[in-house]
Design a protein around this motif. Structure first.
Motif, mmCIF file in Angstrom:
data_model
loop_
_atom_site.group_PDB
_atom_site.id
_atom_site.type_symbol
_atom_site.label_atom_id
_atom_site.label_comp_id
_atom_site.label_asym_id
_atom_site.label_seq_id
_atom_site.Cartn_x
_atom_site.Cartn_y
_atom_site.Cartn_z
ATOM 1 N N SER A 39 0.831 -1.209 0.000
ATOM 2 C CA SER A 39 0.000 0.000 0.000
ATOM 3 C C SER A 39 0.863 1.254 0.000
ATOM 4 O O SER A 39 0.429 2.310 -0.452
ATOM 5 N N ASP A 42 2.721 0.841 -3.982
ATOM 6 C CA ASP A 42 1.851 0.892 -5.160
ATOM 7 C C ASP A 42 0.731 1.907 -4.954
ATOM 8 O O ASP A 42 -0.315 1.588 -4.406
ATOM 9 N N VAL A 43 0.971 3.134 -5.384
ATOM 10 C CA VAL A 43 -0.060 4.160 -5.319
ATOM 11 C C VAL A 43 -0.366 4.616 -6.741
ATOM 12 O O VAL A 43 0.517 4.643 -7.595
ATOM 13 N N GLU A 44 -1.611 4.944 -6.957
ATOM 14 C CA GLU A 44 -2.018 5.380 -8.290
ATOM 15 C C GLU A 44 -2.710 6.723 -8.179
ATOM 16 O O GLU A 44 -3.508 6.946 -7.268
ATOM 17 N N ALA A 45 -2.398 7.599 -9.116
ATOM 18 C CA ALA A 45 -3.036 8.902 -9.160
ATOM 19 C C ALA A 45 -2.765 9.524 -10.522
ATOM 20 O O ALA A 45 -1.928 9.037 -11.289
ATOM 21 N N ASP A 46 -3.459 10.613 -10.794
ATOM 22 C CA ASP A 46 -3.310 11.290 -12.077
ATOM 23 C C ASP A 46 -2.177 12.309 -12.103
ATOM 24 O O ASP A 46 -1.742 12.724 -13.170
ATOM 25 N N VAL A 51 -0.532 11.430 -6.077
ATOM 26 C CA VAL A 51 0.365 10.376 -5.589
ATOM 27 C C VAL A 51 0.764 10.663 -4.139
ATOM 28 O O VAL A 51 0.732 9.781 -3.285
ATOM 29 N N SER A 54 -2.141 10.045 -1.826
ATOM 30 C CA SER A 54 -2.355 8.603 -1.665
ATOM 31 C C SER A 54 -1.296 7.995 -0.755
ATOM 32 O O SER A 54 -1.595 7.161 0.104
#
Length: 148
Positions: A39, A42-46, A51, A54
């Protein structure tokens, strides 16, 4: 040895076992409350701010501190009562989890600082780029007038 003394020793032994169990359970709960490695990784964002937000969320230690406090409380009581025959493993685990919580909190604070800094930095860079573009346009206008 009297029966009363034997019963007291037996009760003390049971209480010591229960204290150790309480410490172990609290340590397990603290361990489980810590963020999972994936967690954090591995973060995802635009965008960068997404990021960072998150990551900051992923770095929340949750109830780990409360569980660690419970473990320390029961451990301290057991140590002072001399209830544990060998509690070095508990002391080491408490220290390990406390250090990990501190590390995660430090990382969360650093990410929080970046989260606050990045939008201002972006704004400053945009202003700089705008000024640079205006200067280039003014230079182009001056060159055109000189040629005319």
């Amino acid at each position: 040895m009297s029966q009363s003394s034997l019963d007291d020793d037996e009760l003390f032994g049971e209480a010591a076992n229960e204290m150790r169990t309480d410490v172990e359970e609290s340590l397990a709960e603290a361990r489980n409350a810590l963020p999972a490695a994936d967690s954090v990784w591995d973060v995802e964002a635009d965008n960068t701010l997404g990021v960072l937000n998150s990551l900051k969320t992923a770095l929340d230690v949750g109830d780990a501190e409360d569980h660690l406090r419970d473990a320390k409380k029961w451990y301290t009581m057991g140590e002072r009562a001399d209830a544990f025959e060998d509690a070095d493993d508990l002391a080491e685990e408490i220290e390990t989890i406390a250090d990990l919580i501190d590390d995660v909190d430090d990382a969360r604070e650093q990410v929080g600082d970046l989260t606050a800094t990045i939008p201002q930095l972006r704004s400053t860079l945009e202003e700089f780029e705008g000024e640079d573009g205006a200067d280039a346009e003014a230079d182009g206008d001056a060159d055109a007038e000189a040629e005319a």
